[in-house]
Design an enzyme around this catalytic site. Sequence first.
Site, PDB file in Angstrom:
ATOM      1  N   CYS A   1    -115.921 -12.811  14.568  1.00  0.00           N
ATOM      2  CA  CYS A   1    -115.611 -13.529  13.336  1.00  0.00           C
ATOM      3  C   CYS A   1    -116.387 -14.817  13.137  1.00  0.00           C
ATOM      4  O   CYS A   1    -116.442 -15.318  12.030  1.00  0.00           O
ATOM      5  CB  CYS A   1    -114.127 -13.784  13.224  1.00  0.00           C
ATOM      6  SG  CYS A   1    -113.472 -12.756  11.896  1.00  0.00           S
TER       7      CYS A   1
HETATM    8  N1  GLN Z   1    -115.020  -5.461  12.877  1.00  0.00           N
HETATM    9  C1  GLN Z   1    -115.577  -6.219  13.974  1.00  0.00           C
HETATM   10  C2  GLN Z   1    -114.691  -6.182  15.207  1.00  0.00           C
HETATM   11  O1  GLN Z   1    -113.606  -5.694  15.186  1.00  0.00           O
HETATM   12  C3  GLN Z   1    -115.848  -7.656  13.577  1.00  0.00           C
HETATM   13  C4  GLN Z   1    -114.578  -8.406  13.295  1.00  0.00           C
HETATM   14  C5  GLN Z   1    -114.736  -9.729  12.583  1.00  0.00           C
HETATM   15  O2  GLN Z   1    -115.781 -10.092  12.078  1.00  0.00           O
HETATM   16  N2  GLN Z   1    -113.664 -10.422  12.525  1.00  0.00           N
HETATM   17  O3  GLN Z   1    -115.114  -6.680  16.218  1.00  0.00           O
END
Ligand code: GLN
Length: 252
Positions: free
Chosen positions: A2
């Site tokens: 994230c």
């Molecule tokens: N979908 C990706 C994961 O689960 C990235 C998650 C995100 O950017 N919060 O790692």
Amino acid sequence: MCRHLAYIGSPMPLAELLLAPAHGLLTQSWAPRHQRYGTVNADGFGVGWYASGDPLPARYRRAIPLWADGSFADVARVTSSRAVLAAVRSATPGMTQEASAAAPYAHGPWLFSHNGRIEGWPQAVEALAASLPPARLLALEARVDSALLWALVLERLATGDCAGDALAHVVNSVSAVTGARLNFLLTDGTVIAATAAGDTLFWRTGPGSVVVASEPFDDSPDWHEVADNSLLTATAGYVDVRPIPTLTKEQV
Ligand code: GLN
């Protein structure tokens, strides 16, 4: 992931880049300031860096929060690098929680991170997955959308695309089949390519250096925000930002 960050420049202690800044990745793991989705990034973290004289990066990835890993703080204090890609993760519901799902993903000289999600995973991208050689699918590092996206980017790099073209191609091909947030970060230690496609992205240059990050790690006025739907390419001290090229149906 994230929140993610890439750096190229003169050798920098990892601790100075990631842990010491007032709003660095360490602080962003519990108190990000610009995050649009999710609140904390406590589902693991990863750091990839290049040691002098070795084109292949080293990685340190864990399934625990960055703040909970005292060993990394020690390693980061005594390790310097000229190129780094690091990320703190907020796992998308339904995705694996293991360290193998923490960016950066790696292959050869490349390090890759994805901030975002694919809507309707995994059914929505069955056709894209089927376009990959079975060996690539079997070799996915983790059961997570980011690992599939990385495999798609690698396919483009293997066909000879440069880093920016590879990212632009995958944004186009995924967006053609489903909704997605696709903020990518890719480096080989010399070039950084990044997309802003659904979440925040900033950059900052210094003398002979560049940082590209989901959000500023301090309050310096030197940070520039990247508009959504942009493709950024950078080398030490140089940044280019342009709209993500739109490919035709035949091209994707
Ligand atoms: N979908 C990706 C994961 O689960 C990235 C998650 C995100 O950017 N919060 O790692």
